[in-house]
Write an enzyme that holds these catalytic residues in place. Structure first.
Site, PDB file in Angstrom:
ATOM      1  N   ASN A 112       0.866  -1.183   0.000  1.00 32.98           N
ATOM      2  CA  ASN A 112       0.000   0.000   0.000  1.00 32.98           C
ATOM      3  C   ASN A 112       0.904   1.235   0.000  1.00 32.98           C
ATOM      4  OD1 ASN A 112      -1.778   2.044   0.511  1.00 32.98           O
ATOM      5  ND2 ASN A 112      -2.644   1.154   2.372  1.00 32.98           N
ATOM      6  N   LYS A 150       3.225   0.802   3.188  1.00 31.38           N
ATOM      7  CA  LYS A 150       2.890  -0.222   4.184  1.00 31.38           C
ATOM      8  C   LYS A 150       2.935  -1.567   3.488  1.00 31.38           C
ATOM      9  CE  LYS A 150      -0.650   2.272   6.529  1.00 31.38           C
ATOM     10  NZ  LYS A 150      -2.057   2.301   6.720  1.00 31.38           N
ATOM     11  N   ARG A 155      -2.706  -2.164  -3.350  1.00 32.15           N
ATOM     12  CA  ARG A 155      -3.894  -1.329  -3.128  1.00 32.15           C
ATOM     13  C   ARG A 155      -3.826  -0.150  -4.103  1.00 32.15           C
ATOM     14  NH1 ARG A 155      -4.941   3.254   1.172  1.00 32.15           N
ATOM     15  NH2 ARG A 155      -7.146   3.554   0.784  1.00 32.15           N
ATOM     16  N   HIS A 206     -12.713   3.399   0.483  1.00 30.87           N
ATOM     17  CA  HIS A 206     -12.675   2.416   1.582  1.00 30.87           C
ATOM     18  C   HIS A 206     -13.416   1.133   1.186  1.00 30.87           C
ATOM     19  CE1 HIS A 206     -12.389   5.836   4.830  1.00 30.87           C
ATOM     20  NE2 HIS A 206     -11.177   5.423   4.488  1.00 30.87           N
ATOM     21  N   HIS A 228     -16.991   2.842   8.691  1.00 32.51           N
ATOM     22  CA  HIS A 228     -15.523   2.833   8.755  1.00 32.51           C
ATOM     23  C   HIS A 228     -15.099   4.180   9.335  1.00 32.51           C
ATOM     24  CE1 HIS A 228     -11.412   1.826   7.046  1.00 32.51           C
ATOM     25  NE2 HIS A 228     -11.304   3.107   7.349  1.00 32.51           N
ATOM     26  N   GLY A 286     -12.107   6.028  10.919  1.00 33.51           N
ATOM     27  CA  GLY A 286     -10.672   6.124  11.237  1.00 33.51           C
ATOM     28  C   GLY A 286     -10.258   7.556  10.981  1.00 33.51           C
ATOM     29  N   GLY A 298      -9.768   8.749   8.044  1.00 36.20           N
ATOM     30  CA  GLY A 298     -10.820   9.000   7.065  1.00 36.20           C
ATOM     31  C   GLY A 298     -12.054   8.241   7.528  1.00 36.20           C
ATOM     32  N   ARG A 319     -10.659  16.320   7.518  1.00 36.05           N
ATOM     33  CA  ARG A 319     -11.489  16.677   6.356  1.00 36.05           C
ATOM     34  C   ARG A 319     -12.878  17.112   6.807  1.00 36.05           C
ATOM     35  NH1 ARG A 319     -10.505  11.233   3.221  1.00 36.05           N
ATOM     36  NH2 ARG A 319      -8.591  10.953   4.406  1.00 36.05           N
ATOM     37  N   ASP A 363      -6.473  13.619  16.123  1.00 33.88           N
ATOM     38  CA  ASP A 363      -6.459  12.291  16.744  1.00 33.88           C
ATOM     39  C   ASP A 363      -7.571  12.213  17.792  1.00 33.88           C
ATOM     40  OD1 ASP A 363      -5.765  10.072  18.554  1.00 33.88           O
ATOM     41  OD2 ASP A 363      -3.972   9.954  17.316  1.00 33.88           O
ATOM     42  N   GLU A 403     -13.341   0.656  15.970  1.00 34.68           N
ATOM     43  CA  GLU A 403     -12.975  -0.584  16.664  1.00 34.68           C
ATOM     44  C   GLU A 403     -12.629  -0.349  18.127  1.00 34.68           C
ATOM     45  OE1 GLU A 403      -9.666  -2.296  14.432  1.00 34.68           O
ATOM     46  OE2 GLU A 403     -10.800  -2.051  12.582  1.00 34.68           O
ATOM     47  N   GLU A 436      -8.040  -4.917   5.507  1.00 33.08           N
ATOM     48  CA  GLU A 436      -7.984  -4.637   4.065  1.00 33.08           C
ATOM     49  C   GLU A 436      -6.888  -5.460   3.400  1.00 33.08           C
ATOM     50  OE1 GLU A 436      -8.160  -0.532   5.559  1.00 33.08           O
ATOM     51  OE2 GLU A 436      -8.898  -0.018   3.571  1.00 33.08           O
TER      52      GLU A 436
END
Ligand code: AMP
Length: 399
Positions: free
Chosen positions: A7, A14, A91, A180, A208, A210, A212, A241, A283, A334, A384
């Site tokens: 990714n 990653k 990805r 996503h 989802h 996170g 984003g 965002r 964060d 999560e 993912e």
């Protein structure tokens, strides 16, 4: 088959090597500061010390060379040689309208991904650089592109056509694509498996949440709507965002206060959302802590976030004619019990009942609704990388 999942971001990469016989992740790594001073590769294997390389990595090709060296290093002893890597899954953020499924990468596919650069100018270029570097270093290893947009290609026109002059869609491809997708697909398939149901019989809202954030309405296993749009800027509020806002704010700031389009881009993508409202951080952990200490703007940021997610969950339950299960995933979804609870507050009329003790558990597959709850609520850690590896193996084994 051992499958390497890559990714690539603009200055980061990653990776994971997954043994697809067992679906076990053998190693996870991250290269940071590619093309910037202080490049660093950190590789983790469970139960072993971290393996770190701090060397100048001026480009992604050098970074991938270091990744391959790290994978064969004797300390971690993961693989003896690169030949053990049976396939590579990449990805890719944007596949446009062309790709509703993953695809084996050849020159033509690479060209099509290049054609999508205008749709994802920040994301597709590093994805392409990563693919090219891997192809050069591993010319005989089959590679697969897995697109973030692909899962949402099942949306009906009323969900993806923007209410703009239709020619803008025909001429320039302006429409909702959604992102996503790999994560929404993974958690929707996983929840069907966990509940022991056929996905075709389920109406699922996947959240989802996170850095984003996006939600999807998944009916019968297909995405029928999602909150991100033409770009990942649309939808609910996120870390930095804005999510969807009245577009007139842009011309107002430009005409009245001389903001440039670059200023606007920077504001909407990097200075808005939870960071912009709270003035604390993007964060969630920092903002939750500040809010608990009584910081009013931190609390307001969280209140707005919960409100936006709540409204989106209700909208998706509405368009599906109800919901069987709501799933939370990604860093916030999560891990944060309070966020899950607040995002669901007032929506009990949909038919769920939350068990606070179950909701306090984090980071694993967990039902957070009561046994008697008609509508179920779960947290499901996303994966993912595994989804990318699964698609890769499926396609490569047909070669
Ligand atoms: P991701 O983009 O999926 O890595 O998610 C990153 C986001 O998850 C950041 O905003 C983190 O603050 C948030 N996050 C991670 N752990 C927790 C936690 N224990 N409680 C609240 N938020 C968390």
């Amino acid at each position: 088959m051992k499958t390497l999942v890559i990714n690539c971001g603009s200055s980061s990469l990653k990776y994971q090597l997954i043994d697809m016989e067992t679906e076990e992740s053998l190693v996870q790594g991250l290269v940071e500061r590619i093309g910037i001073d202080g490049s660093i590769l950190t590789q983790k294997v469970e139960g072993k010390n971290k393996y770190v390389i701090e060397e100048n990595m001026p480009n992604h090709k050098t970074a991938i060379k270091h990744v391959l060296n790290a994978l064969v290093n004797k300390e971690h002893n993961i693989i003896e040689s690169m030949d053990e890597i049976g396939a590579v899954g990449h990805r890719v953020v944007h596949g446009g309208e062309k790709y509703s499924h993953s695809v084996i990468i050849d020159n033509e596919v690479l060209e099509s991904i290049r054609d999508c650069i205008s749709l994802a100018p920040l994301h597709n270029p590093p994805n392409i650089i990563g693919i090219e570097a891997c192809r050069e270093l591993m010319p005989n290893t089959p590679m697969v592109a897995v697109f973030d947009t692909a899962f949402h290609q099942t949306m009906p026109k009323e969900a993806y056509i923007c209410p703009l002059p239709y020619e803008l869609y025909e001429k320039y491809g302006i429409r909702k694509y959604g992102f996503h997708g790999t994560s929404h697909m993974y958690v929707s398939q996983k929840i069907a498996e966990v509940m022991g149901k056929d996905i075709k019989d389920l109406k699922i809202v996947t959240c989802h949440l996170g850095n984003g954030c996006s939600l999807a309405a998944v009916k019968g296993g297909k995405s029928i709507d999602t909150s991100m749009g033409f770009t990942p800027l649309a939808g609910v509020m996120m870390g930095t965002r804005s999510g969807s806002i009245d577009p007139s704010v842009i011309s107002f700031l430009m005409e009245q206060y001389d903001y440039t389009i670059n200023d606007i881009d920077e504001i909407l993508n990097k200075k808005s959302g939870v960071l912009g409202i709270s003035g604390v951080s993007s964060d969630f952990r920092d903002v939750l802590a500040e809010s608990e200490k009584g910081n009013k703007r931190a609390k307001l940021a969280l209140d707005i976030f919960h409100y936006k997610v709540r409204a989106q969950i209700a909208a998706y339950a509405g368009i599906m004619g109800g919901v069987d299960v709501i799933v939370f995933t990604a860093g916030i979804g999560e891990n944060s019990a309070i966020t899950r609870k607040e995002c669901l507050r007032g929506l009990e009329f949909l038919g769920f009942e939350i068990d606070d003790e179950r909701n306090s558990i984090r980071g694993k597959i967990q039902e957070i609704s009561t046994d008697t709850s008609k509508v179920k609520v779960y947290e499901i850690p996303t994966n993912e990388e595994l989804m990318i590896a699964r698609d890769t193996v499926k396609l490569v084994s047909k070669l």
